[in-house]
Every structure is written in C-alpha cells, then in structure tokens.
Design an enzyme around this catalytic site. Structure first.
Site, PDB file in Angstrom:
ATOM      1  N   GLY A  13      45.854 106.684 -17.175  1.00 53.86           N
ATOM      2  CA  GLY A  13      45.206 107.005 -18.450  1.00 53.86           C
ATOM      3  C   GLY A  13      44.803 105.683 -19.101  1.00 53.86           C
ATOM      4  CB  ALA A  15      48.764 103.293 -21.494  1.00 57.39           C
ATOM      5  CG  ASN A  41      47.761 114.085 -22.340  1.00 59.94           C
ATOM      6  OD1 ASN A  41      47.503 115.149 -21.780  1.00 59.94           O
ATOM      7  ND2 ASN A  41      48.860 113.898 -23.025  1.00 59.94           N
ATOM      8  CE1 TYR A  44      40.789 118.130 -19.995  1.00 59.11           C
ATOM      9  CE2 TYR A  44      42.328 116.425 -19.323  1.00 59.11           C
ATOM     10  CZ  TYR A  44      41.504 117.481 -19.008  1.00 59.11           C
ATOM     11  OH  TYR A  44      41.382 117.877 -17.705  1.00 59.11           O
ATOM     12  CB  ALA A  45      41.468 111.582 -26.610  1.00 57.76           C
ATOM     13  CD  GLN A  46      38.727 118.049 -28.829  1.00 55.79           C
ATOM     14  OE1 GLN A  46      38.916 118.266 -30.021  1.00 55.79           O
ATOM     15  NE2 GLN A  46      38.614 119.022 -27.944  1.00 55.79           N
ATOM     16  CD  GLU A 112      40.700 112.142 -36.438  1.00 49.94           C
ATOM     17  OE1 GLU A 112      41.825 111.666 -36.206  1.00 49.94           O
ATOM     18  OE2 GLU A 112      39.901 112.474 -35.544  1.00 49.94           O
ATOM     19  CG  HIS A 228      46.195 119.523 -32.911  1.00 51.23           C
ATOM     20  ND1 HIS A 228      45.356 120.329 -33.654  1.00 51.23           N
ATOM     21  CD2 HIS A 228      45.683 118.276 -32.993  1.00 51.23           C
ATOM     22  CE1 HIS A 228      44.381 119.585 -34.150  1.00 51.23           C
ATOM     23  NE2 HIS A 228      44.555 118.338 -33.758  1.00 51.23           N
ATOM     24  NE  ARG A 274      46.860 115.739 -35.578  1.00 53.20           N
ATOM     25  CZ  ARG A 274      46.454 115.033 -34.541  1.00 53.20           C
ATOM     26  NH1 ARG A 274      47.305 114.752 -33.567  1.00 53.20           N
ATOM     27  NH2 ARG A 274      45.224 114.624 -34.450  1.00 53.20           N
ATOM     28  CG  HIS A 335      48.241 117.392 -29.800  1.00 50.38           C
ATOM     29  ND1 HIS A 335      47.191 117.658 -28.954  1.00 50.38           N
ATOM     30  CD2 HIS A 335      47.848 116.337 -30.574  1.00 50.38           C
ATOM     31  CE1 HIS A 335      46.201 116.805 -29.204  1.00 50.38           C
ATOM     32  NE2 HIS A 335      46.585 115.992 -30.165  1.00 50.38           N
ATOM     33  CD  GLU A 359      51.419 111.686 -25.352  1.00 49.54           C
ATOM     34  OE1 GLU A 359      50.202 111.543 -25.138  1.00 49.54           O
ATOM     35  OE2 GLU A 359      51.958 112.791 -25.580  1.00 49.54           O
ATOM     36  NE  ARG A 370      49.530 111.532 -31.964  1.00 53.00           N
ATOM     37  CZ  ARG A 370      48.246 111.843 -31.780  1.00 53.00           C
ATOM     38  NH1 ARG A 370      47.321 110.916 -31.906  1.00 53.00           N
ATOM     39  NH2 ARG A 370      47.882 113.066 -31.474  1.00 53.00           N
TER      40      ARG A 370
HETATM   41  C1  LIG Z   1      43.333 117.526 -26.191  1.00 51.33           C
HETATM   42  C2  LIG Z   1      43.831 116.183 -26.681  1.00 51.33           C
HETATM   43  C3  LIG Z   1      43.149 115.530 -27.693  1.00 51.33           C
HETATM   44  C4  LIG Z   1      43.599 114.288 -28.149  1.00 51.33           C
HETATM   45  N1  LIG Z   1      42.872 113.632 -29.101  1.00 51.33           N
HETATM   46  C5  LIG Z   1      43.260 112.393 -29.475  1.00 51.33           C
HETATM   47  C6  LIG Z   1      42.464 111.631 -30.367  1.00 51.33           C
HETATM   48  O1  LIG Z   1      41.404 112.041 -30.791  1.00 51.33           O
HETATM   49  N2  LIG Z   1      42.922 110.404 -30.721  1.00 51.33           N
HETATM   50  C7  LIG Z   1      44.099 109.875 -30.266  1.00 51.33           C
HETATM   51  O2  LIG Z   1      44.476 108.761 -30.635  1.00 51.33           O
HETATM   52  N3  LIG Z   1      44.856 110.584 -29.401  1.00 51.33           N
HETATM   53  C8  LIG Z   1      44.462 111.807 -28.985  1.00 51.33           C
HETATM   54  N4  LIG Z   1      45.219 112.496 -28.092  1.00 51.33           N
HETATM   55  C9  LIG Z   1      46.418 111.856 -27.543  1.00 51.33           C
HETATM   56  C10 LIG Z   1      45.992 110.808 -26.527  1.00 51.33           C
HETATM   57  O3  LIG Z   1      44.934 111.308 -25.747  1.00 51.33           O
HETATM   58  C11 LIG Z   1      47.141 110.421 -25.607  1.00 51.33           C
HETATM   59  O4  LIG Z   1      48.291 110.129 -26.332  1.00 51.33           O
HETATM   60  C12 LIG Z   1      46.756 109.205 -24.793  1.00 51.33           C
HETATM   61  O5  LIG Z   1      45.551 109.458 -24.091  1.00 51.33           O
HETATM   62  C13 LIG Z   1      47.864 108.862 -23.814  1.00 51.33           C
HETATM   63  O6  LIG Z   1      47.389 107.893 -22.926  1.00 51.33           O
HETATM   64  P1  LIG Z   1      48.356 107.390 -21.783  1.00 51.33           P
HETATM   65  O7  LIG Z   1      47.578 106.422 -20.966  1.00 51.33           O
HETATM   66  O8  LIG Z   1      49.638 106.948 -22.361  1.00 51.33           O
HETATM   67  O9  LIG Z   1      48.697 108.710 -20.932  1.00 51.33           O
HETATM   68  P2  LIG Z   1      47.713 109.676 -20.132  1.00 51.33           P
HETATM   69  O10 LIG Z   1      46.321 109.520 -20.543  1.00 51.33           O
HETATM   70  O11 LIG Z   1      48.299 111.034 -20.204  1.00 51.33           O
HETATM   71  O12 LIG Z   1      47.834 109.151 -18.631  1.00 51.33           O
HETATM   72  C14 LIG Z   1      49.046 109.305 -17.915  1.00 51.33           C
HETATM   73  C15 LIG Z   1      48.762 109.001 -16.460  1.00 51.33           C
HETATM   74  O13 LIG Z   1      49.983 108.919 -15.734  1.00 51.33           O
HETATM   75  C16 LIG Z   1      49.860 109.650 -14.520  1.00 51.33           C
HETATM   76  N5  LIG Z   1      51.221 110.015 -14.112  1.00 51.33           N
HETATM   77  C17 LIG Z   1      52.128 110.760 -14.794  1.00 51.33           C
HETATM   78  N6  LIG Z   1      53.285 110.814 -14.107  1.00 51.33           N
HETATM   79  C18 LIG Z   1      53.106 110.103 -12.969  1.00 51.33           C
HETATM   80  C19 LIG Z   1      53.934 109.793 -11.858  1.00 51.33           C
HETATM   81  N7  LIG Z   1      55.192 110.255 -11.737  1.00 51.33           N
HETATM   82  N8  LIG Z   1      53.419 109.033 -10.851  1.00 51.33           N
HETATM   83  C20 LIG Z   1      52.131 108.579 -10.904  1.00 51.33           C
HETATM   84  N9  LIG Z   1      51.303 108.855 -11.946  1.00 51.33           N
HETATM   85  C21 LIG Z   1      51.796 109.597 -12.968  1.00 51.33           C
HETATM   86  C22 LIG Z   1      48.962 110.810 -14.895  1.00 51.33           C
HETATM   87  O14 LIG Z   1      48.411 111.411 -13.760  1.00 51.33           O
HETATM   88  C23 LIG Z   1      47.942 110.068 -15.757  1.00 51.33           C
HETATM   89  O15 LIG Z   1      47.002 109.404 -14.938  1.00 51.33           O
HETATM   90  C24 LIG Z   1      44.785 113.720 -27.614  1.00 51.33           C
HETATM   91  C25 LIG Z   1      45.475 114.389 -26.619  1.00 51.33           C
HETATM   92  C26 LIG Z   1      44.999 115.606 -26.129  1.00 51.33           C
HETATM   93  C27 LIG Z   1      45.750 116.298 -25.037  1.00 51.33           C
END
Ligand SMILES: Cc1cc2nc3c(=O)[nH]c(=O)nc-3n(C[C@H](O)[C@H](O)[C@H](O)COP(=O)(O)OP(=O)(O)OC[C@H]3O[C@@H](n4cnc5c(N)ncnc54)[C@H](O)[C@@H]3O)c2cc1C
Length: 535
Positions: A13, A15, A41, A44-46, A112, A228, A274, A335, A359, A370
C-alpha cells in the site's frame, strides 16, 4: 541459503511503496505483498490526504484538530511531527507524479468533518487512493526494487529480540521460502475484515498485528476501531464508502422518517467527528426501526457532485441511484484501526530492526479516534522517518525504546492498563462467564462467524457482558485452532491472524472501563481522567 536484502518491506500500500521508494537509492529492497501489488486499502481511499498548506491554515491548527479528534489519547509529539512534516511529504508525492486536483493552477483543498480549515488534497475527485497507489506502484515497478507478489509473510524471524527476516508463503502453490534482511518494515495495513460490514478490501486481515504479536512486539490501542458513519446500504450492492467529504461539501443526514437528526446530537451537526455521527446513526436506526439512514447531497450546486464525487456517482448509478436527485441510503461500517504495533516517532518497535509504518503501526497520532484524511498522511510521514532512521541512526538519534509509560490512576496490571499488550508471557487474559460463552462457541469458527461475533459484540456500541461473551468464544475458537495443524495456505493463515487480532481487540475493549473516542460502552458511558493514559 536464504536470499538477503538490506530492507524487507511487507505490504505494497502507500506505506510500503513509499518506504521502498525512499530506501531504493541506497539499499537492496524487497517488497513482499500477498496479492497483486495494488491490492491494498490505499487503492480505495476517496476523500484525500490532509496538509496545512492554505494561507489561513497552520501546522498548529492541524495539530489542534488532531488532538481534539483523538479524545485525549493522542501522542502530541508524534502528532506535531505529522502536522509539521505534512507539506514536505505532499511535495514528495507530487514529485513521484501523484496528480492532485487543482483549480487555475492552484491545488484544490476541501474540508472534512472535524477539520477547522480546508486542508484536504484529493486526486480524480474521489479517487485519491487509486491515483496514489497506481502512481507509486508504477514508479516502484520501474526501479531496482525487487517485488514479490502473492508472497504472504507468515512468520517473522526474530533472534535475541532482533528481527532477522521472514518466512514467506507463496499463496499460489503454498510453498514457503525464507528471506533475511538488515531491516524489516511491517506495512501490512489494517483489520477491517474482522467485521461483517466493512469498507476494507479482503486483504485487510490484520496480518501485521498478528505477526508482530507472535514475534514479541508490543501492540497498543486496539480497542479503538473507527466505524465510518456512511457506507452505502442498497440491496444487492456491496458495501461502498460514501466519503466524509460529502458531508464536508454540505451533505445532510436524515433518518428513515425524513427528519434531519445530527443537530440534535452535536453542535457541529454533520461535521462532528466520525464516532459521534456513527453512534447517532445507530441510535436513529433503532428509534425508527430501520436498517439505514439517508445522506442527501441533492442541494449541492449543479455539477458539483460530478466533479467532486465521480467515482461514487458512477457506483451508485450502476445500482440505479442518481445521487444528484435522490437521498443515499447509508449505515456505518468498520473502517480503520487506530491501534497496532506500537512504535516510537521513528517507526521503531520494541524489537531491534523491526519497524512498522502505516495503518499497522500505532504511533499514537490518532489517539482514540482518527481525524479524517490523517491516515494516508501518517503512512508517508512515518515511512520516511523509518528509512531516515534506519539508514543513518547517527543523524537521527532517539532515546532507547521503551521510555516512561504514564499509568492511569489505580489501574491494575500496568502493561494492560495502558492498552499495551506485551506478548511472550503466555495466554491473553480471559474474563467472563463460561456458561454463556459456550452458547456462542457452539458455532464453528469461520470467517463469517468471526465477523458476525465481532460486529454484534465488539462493534460500535459495546457492553461488558457482550465483550465477555465474545472474549470467551474467541478464546475457545483459538484453543480449538491450536489443536489443528498450523495454516499452510493464505485463507487459513488470514483466519488465524484475524482470530488472534479479534481477541486482542476484545480484551482491550473489556479492560477499558470507560467510553472514549471510538470505544463506547453503555455500561461505562463516561470518559474518565483515570483512563487518560498516554504512552
Ligand atoms: C474505502 C476507504 C476509504 C478511505 N479513505 C481515506 C481517505 O480519504 N483519506 C485517508 O487518509 N485515509 C483513507 N482511508 C484509510 C487509508 O486508505 C488507509 O489507512 C491507508 O491506505 C493504509 O495504507 P497502508 O499502506 O498502511 O496499508 P494498505 O494500503 O492496506 O496496504 C497493506 C498492504 O499489505 C499487504 N499485506 C497485508 N498482509 C500481508 C502479509 N502477511 N504478507 C504480505 N503482504 C501483506 C496487503 O496486500 C497490502 O498490499 C480509507 C480506507 C478505505 C478502506
């Protein structure tokens, strides 16, 4: 012999990708991701990503809004870093090519809930996450980063409290391979799949929390799950988020009897945080005997919905709903995970060379709740700091991990009372009455039964009895699972991870005998100073 990398980053993702891109010039980097690269995730962030860049805004105002939303549990130092470093990290994203929306050459900022200023940058209207994910994954693919898709991190290799690598499961043929590294970064995202109704995609199975816990990492603030308020509730339509920005743009909430209700719950009305809006909706649904309320954006200026919410508009139109003319049926959905693997302000955990970002991490910036659009921001702020610190610890010194923990007055076991789980010392505690739990435990463990239990007993509104019942059922399911062979494929590994995380969430919710932020208990409805304990 195991392949060695300077960095192994688990997750692709925002991060994971951003951390990998920051490290790639100076190091050999491996990204392990359990699906295809853009399954996250993030996609899908909007609404967008927050940064105080408007002339009438400041890092101090952004910090204040973050502190207020976090309901007394925000780590102020981490939140100050978040607000202060935001503009620089946004500039990084722009350099990578993220196409933030602009008007007449200036970045367009929206507002927001619970933000006192317009400070949300967005891309493609309501497709911010998709633009970020696709942009960063494209840059990563064309750089010298090694990317292994369908590779699920199944176990962290830790020796002498030092992370040394991972065991990865190839999810296509169920074989395993070990990789070693100098630095291991968990970027595995959240736990939305714990709940029956969730905005999160199937990859959000809390793997990082479970991996970390089993390896001895401290886990913190897991009772705080953000629900949410507004997910689409249409027969036949999968759960789909109706962005916070819809209320920011002037959207109003109505109950099933057609009454606007938010002003009766909070002076900020639709722009309240929220947790307040989600609980108000639950209460209105109960009062009117309906499974939904309505979000109304029909009064937006002509064309505005099409510009700001093109993705949402298209999605609803596919199910026969024209949001410019009709109210949108909505209800709350799980959420976001405020807690996670506990880190300091450099993303370090209590295990040497193990870092967490995004996350999955609990930096403390969200506290008990949050602020909208702070989570995408948190991922890049702390991913950058992880790489800075690990590449050059001399230039980025930090106190040894595990400094003073302020305890709540009169609380029992200090580690648990602060919401910090220190694993390695045996089983999680079990509290409750065995007789009642047995009734639930008769249901066999499956993803659906776990999600149902968590939704019913550990959801938006909780009480001690329900939590105790859930805790015992989860303990029984886990002890049953402990007697079966270890998982050898992705679905069973994910279920085991969700079950362990479900227990941690439930035990944490039982222990916190107050209501604060996203954690609301009808048997302890007040917020108590004695529980206002920050790391
Ligand atoms: C519908 C929706 C709308 C949102 N809107 C917003 C917004 O507008 N603004 C905002 O700030 N936040 C928003 N959020 C929250 C935000 O999108 C997430 O908190 C953020 O994208 C998290 O990023 P991340 O890189 O930490 O995790 P993620 O994007 O979830 O990525 C995690 C990655 O880890 C991988 N993974 C997991 N477990 C394993 C494993 N055991 N081995 C190998 N790979 C693994 C997954 O496949 C994925 O690639 C939203 C979330 C959702 C669901």
């Amino acid at each position: 012999m195991a392949r060695h990398f300077d960095y192994i980053i688990v997750g692709s993702g925002i991060a994971g990708l951003y951390a990998a891109l920051m490290a790639r010039d100076n190091a050999d980097v491996l990204i392990l991701t359990k699906g295809s690269i853009d399954e996250a995730n993030t996609k899908y962030a909007q609404g967008g990503i927050a940064a105080a860049i408007a002339p009438d805004d400041s890092a101090e105002l952004h910090l204040q809004d973050t502190l207020v939303a976090g309901a007394g549990l925000v780590n102020e130092e981490a939140a100050r870093i978040l607000a202060t470093e935001a503009p620089d990290r946004i500039a990084d994203l722009v350099r990578f090519g993220v196409p933030f929306d602009s008007i007449d050459g200036a970045v367009e900022l929206s507002r927001e809930g619970a933000h006192s200023r317009r400070r949300i940058l967005h891309a493609g209207g309501d497709s911010t996450g998709a633009h970020i994910e696709l942009t960063l994954s494209e840059v990563a693919r064309h750089s010298r980063i090694t990317i292994l898709e369908h590779a699920l991190a199944q176990e962290l290799l830790v020796e002498d409290r030092t992370a040394e690598g991972v065991v990865a499961l190839d999810a296509r043929n169920n074989t395993t391979e070990e990789f070693t590294c100098s630095h291991l970064v968990l970027a595995t995202g959240g736990c939305g799949q714990l709940y029956r109704v969730s905005t999160n995609p199937p990859v959000a199975t809390a793997d990082g929390v479970a991996l970390g816990y089993r390896a001895g990492a401290e886990i913190m603030d897991m009772e705080f799950i953000q629900f949410h308020p507004t997910a689409l509730r249409l027969p036949g339509a999968p759960v789909f988020l109706m962005s916070e920005a819809m209320r920011g743009e002037g959207g109003l909430m109505y109950n099933a009897d057609g009454e606007r209700f938010m002003p009766g719950y909070d002076p900020r009305a639709e722009l309240a945080p929220r947790d307040i809006v989600a609980r108000a909706i639950v209460s209105e649904m109960a009062r009117t005997g309906s499974d939904r309320v309505y979000l109304d954006v029909t009064a937006l200026p002509p064309g505005r919905a099409a510009v700001r919410f093109p993705q949402i508009m298209r999605y609803c139109a596919n199910y026969g709903l024209d949001i410019t003319k009709e109210r949108i049926p909505v209800s709350p959905a799980a959420h976001y995970m405020m807690g996670g693997v506990r880190t300091n302000e450099w993303g370090e955990t209590n295990i040497r060379n193990l870092y967490a970002a995004g996350e999955v991490a609990c930096t403390g910036v969200h506290g008990a709740n949050r602020l909208a659009s702070n989570s995408l921001l948190e991922t890049v702020i702390f991913a950058k700091r992880v790489i800075n610190r690990s590449l050059d610890p001399e230039r980025h010194p930090v106190e040894p991990y595990g400094g003073a923990i302020r305890l709540p007055d009169g609380a029992g076991d200090p580690a648990r009372a602060t919401g910090v789980y220190r694993p390695g010392g045996g089983e999680l505690t079990r509290i409750g009455t065995p007789g009642r739990a047995l009734l639930f435990a008769e249901t066999p463990l499956s993803l659906a039964s776990l999600q149902e239990l968590m939704w019913d007993k550990v959801g938006i509104v909780r009480d001690g009895r329900g939590l105790a019942e859930a805790a015992l059922t989860l303990a029984m399911w886990q002890s049953f699972m402990g007697r079966t062979p270890p998982p050898t494929d992705r679905p069973s590994q994910e279920l085991a991870n969700l079950l362990l995380t479900g227990r941690i969430v439930t035990e944490a919710a039982l222990l916190r005998q107050e209501s604060r932020g996203a954690h609301y208990r009808t048997d302890f409805p007040d917020t108590l100073d004695s529980w206002k304990s920050v790391r």
